[in-house]
Motif scaffolding. Sequence first.
Motif, PDB file in Angstrom:
ATOM      1  N   GLU A  59     -22.967 -12.094  10.227  1.00  0.00           N
ATOM      2  CA  GLU A  59     -22.928 -13.420   9.907  1.00  0.00           C
ATOM      3  C   GLU A  59     -23.480 -14.183  10.290  1.00  0.00           C
ATOM      4  N   PHE A  60     -24.276 -14.956  10.703  1.00  0.00           N
ATOM      5  CA  PHE A  60     -24.351 -16.417  11.507  1.00  0.00           C
ATOM      6  C   PHE A  60     -24.724 -17.503  10.743  1.00  0.00           C
ATOM      7  N   VAL A  61     -24.550 -18.629  10.208  1.00  0.00           N
ATOM      8  CA  VAL A  61     -24.669 -19.316   9.150  1.00  0.00           C
ATOM      9  C   VAL A  61     -25.061 -20.806   9.805  1.00  0.00           C
ATOM     10  N   PHE A  62     -26.144 -21.441   8.763  1.00  0.00           N
ATOM     11  CA  PHE A  62     -27.365 -22.994   9.309  1.00  0.00           C
ATOM     12  C   PHE A  62     -27.048 -23.101   8.825  1.00  0.00           C
ATOM     13  N   ALA A  63     -26.735 -25.145   8.296  1.00  0.00           N
ATOM     14  CA  ALA A  63     -26.768 -25.375   7.319  1.00  0.00           C
ATOM     15  C   ALA A  63     -27.341 -26.680   8.237  1.00  0.00           C
ATOM     16  N   ASP A  64     -28.092 -27.504   7.279  1.00  0.00           N
ATOM     17  CA  ASP A  64     -28.636 -29.162   7.630  1.00  0.00           C
ATOM     18  C   ASP A  64     -27.713 -29.810   7.526  1.00  0.00           C
ATOM     19  N   GLY A  65     -27.586 -31.456   8.223  1.00  0.00           N
ATOM     20  CA  GLY A  65     -26.037 -31.908   7.963  1.00  0.00           C
ATOM     21  C   GLY A  65     -25.815 -32.739   9.015  1.00  0.00           C
ATOM     22  N   ASN A  66     -27.142 -33.657   9.068  1.00  0.00           N
ATOM     23  CA  ASN A  66     -27.006 -34.764  10.115  1.00  0.00           C
ATOM     24  C   ASN A  66     -25.901 -35.805   9.738  1.00  0.00           C
ATOM     25  N   ASN A  67     -24.842 -35.635   8.656  1.00  0.00           N
ATOM     26  CA  ASN A  67     -23.960 -36.929   8.008  1.00  0.00           C
ATOM     27  C   ASN A  67     -23.212 -36.031   7.216  1.00  0.00           C
ATOM     28  N   GLY A  68     -23.264 -34.623   6.954  1.00  0.00           N
ATOM     29  CA  GLY A  68     -22.325 -34.005   6.591  1.00  0.00           C
ATOM     30  C   GLY A  68     -22.849 -32.496   7.080  1.00  0.00           C
ATOM     31  N   VAL A  69     -21.758 -31.633   5.849  1.00  0.00           N
ATOM     32  CA  VAL A  69     -22.701 -30.509   5.465  1.00  0.00           C
ATOM     33  C   VAL A  69     -23.802 -30.241   4.012  1.00  0.00           C
ATOM     34  N   ASN A  70     -25.073 -30.038   4.799  1.00  0.00           N
ATOM     35  CA  ASN A  70     -26.202 -30.223   3.473  1.00  0.00           C
ATOM     36  C   ASN A  70     -25.796 -28.844   2.545  1.00  0.00           C
TER      37      ASN A  70
END
Length: 896
Positions: free
Chosen positions: A654-665
């Motif tokens: 598994e390899f996970v992507f998340a938004d998050g310019n200023n945190g973990v969205n």
Amino acid sequence: MSFFGDIPHGKNDLPQLLAMKAPEFNIEDVDGAEYMLDHRMEGCFCFVCTKKIGSMENARALLREGDKNIRIISEICNVGPFRETIVGLCLQPVLTEYDKDYHILIQGIVDEDGNEMQPMEYCLHTRPKAGEEPRYEKRDQVTLKVAREGIVLLKNEKHVLPFAQEAKINVFGSGFAKFRIGASGAGRINPRYQIRLFEGIENYTSLKINPELRKFYAEATDTLPEEDVLKRAVDYADTAILALTRGTSENFDNLAFKGEFYLTDEEERLIEKVSRTFSHTVLLLNTGYPVDGRCVEKYGIDAVLWTGLCGMNGGRAVAEILAGTVNPSGKLPDTWSLTWEEIPSSRNFYQPETPQERISGGCEKYIDTLYEEGLYIGYRYFDTFKKKTAYSFGHGLSYTTFELSARDVKWSKPATLDEAAVQICVSVTNTGNRAGKEVVQLYAQLPEKKLEQPFRRLAGFAKTKLLQPGECQELKLTINGRELASFDVENASWICEEGEYRLFAGDSLENSVEVSCWQLDEEVTLYQSRNYMALPEEYELRILSKKQEEQTYPSGKNTRMTGLEGFSFQGKQVWKENESDVEVIANQNKERTDRKMITWDMVKADESLLGAFIGQLSTYDLARMAVCAKNGWGMDQKGEAGRIFVMEKYGTPEFVFADGNNGVNLNEKNIGFPCSVTVCATFNEELAYETGAAIADEAKEKEVNVILAPAANLHRNPLGGRNAEYFSEDPFLAGKMAGNHGKGLEDHGVASCMKHIVANNCESSRLRNDSIIDERTLRELYLKVFEEAFTVYKPASLMTAYNGVNGVFCAENGDMLQGIFEKEFGFDGFVMTDWTSSDTCDIVKAVDAGNGWITPGGMEDTQPMQIVKGVEDGKIDRKRLEKSVYRMFRTVLKFS
């Protein structure tokens, strides 16, 4: 099964409302997640109606506690996957108590068949007040440091600020109860706790708030209190603080209308009355972008703080600055103009006729956006054309004073972009009576022979440590050839022209003075390039020139919805035209020495097997890996943006992507930093690095491998919907800050994805918007920001933008991906599309250009089979597909 399950929704069935999330409401979340879908959803709890809505004329919502009417969205909404079925209850800040059940009666909604819903009573529970957690104290302190240094003191007449110990203050404006700490959309934060503005003042200072006004403005209003309330307020204190606030999000640009760039009539009346009633007035601007500040001089406001969107500890940081326990040291990363219309790019920045006609990023109309202003964005225009501003680029005051002294300036002729051209030492002395930090800013003025130049450009900056009164620090700065070079389109080269180079130093653009001059006796070519991403020769784009201002000032007449089913012209790409460009797709994978299947465990044990591992994959396997498998955006899911497909046969992870310019969205609570524009206002590269590092530590705890950040596009126009996620109008400043943010992420074990390449400078119809830019402007501004970031750190991945540039979708642009980023910038990571780019771009062309991961994809085989067919038809070179998947798995090896 549909979202509605077994609920009847036929012609004669009554409509029902189904909550879009759990029956829980966060009273601290001013805008809410649905704000990015429709700005009218600000502070709403949303439902889906089981049938298409026909009328909301008699719709009502009543809060049982206190028999208070709740505003219900009265127009049929056109948002989200259910489009005309969304109902929003505007609950922020109607619900004011933590950890409490509220009961709401909803009735009167009529479906398109004329059926009226049965009255519905809904119980909603507000979340408990969250507090600080000792185990996260070190990371959370970084958010506080960034907020403290990112807030900018714009004005401080009569030294009104800071307030004295235990000073009494009167408060006015919706910005107190609706104090915003972040943007909405991909850059949204979900902090484990947050300190609101009232809370910050009450818990972290000795200041005393007028209790009557405290209660009045808890309702988040901009109305004036009654005269008797104002009279009592004058008796309470002679000082007033006004707080104005603005939301912002991706998917919509902000508007040059009242309530966004301009003040509402209600705000104007409030400011006028308050400033004329009290001896001293302080204005707080809680915005993610510049707004109309003419009221400051018009009404004689004494002090102004731009708070930005300052994260989970923002209320505390603002309060500490008001009270003087923290000395402000932020500087503006953008120019604040007096009006929006005097900005040259405003002529070519899509705005609707009325606020109600605002269009979203998903609008299906194609738009041509001409960059007729050329190089003259932000301070490059106002400084060159000697136009007055409200506040200049780099401006920011302190409670102390500093003296800057430049010496030991050494010039040398650079031979390459990375070779030093100027070295300088600047001494900074604190000449005041408070400890503080100062920013040294260096601006270069270039000679003009064949190339026109803006008057100055930022070429260096550095921030001091905390200097005690009387203390001095020497800062040594180096300016490389890159910062003095210009792109010569005729010869497709980066050059330093012959002539005089002047260096200015100061604490802002406005206060910079010339400190050195140097003569270059001949033109120097620093890098020979090619004419990538150029406009077709037959396309005439008139750009602004200081030599003919009146004749060349942007007209905007050709920026419009085209009415076409595609871009108005097809751009030319040159990256495949000679062997040197074709070589970059050569197979990097090792020759197979046997036919034994190589598993992922074998690759982990011996990384040299990665090439052979990729080489053994079928074309289908490669295509399947080149398409995102799934996301976690469902109601009860984690909230991640995407995952790589797991090949069980080979045991890939598994390899996970998340938004998050200023945190973990994610839907799980975590850290919440100030928005990137506020981070940038610190002018502190170390803090940008610490921001990335802290987010990486949080991401690892949440089992996220890649953070889709930093977002580094320029602020071409202050109303860009994602400007709060981006850093600055200046490519040097934005690049350095974004590069350090990404380096902080990757040094701490999480891959970064720099985005959005390139010229993603507006949200209106973003999937169908063609940025039409002259080649020099594209190189010196919109590509330059990424080039500068790469001098700090090359990220593991890049994300292409939705838009087109000069007739080619960015996702399909081999000139950009292969020619510029790979060959010239040295990028060797993998590339992904932005989510849903495939709605408009051709994924076969995208993969052939070097885009290695199509998002959001899905578990079905539609897109993988398009890629397979592209290989079979010779439209995709399998070697390039292998290279993309190889680079992606190299990232998996490093960061899983």
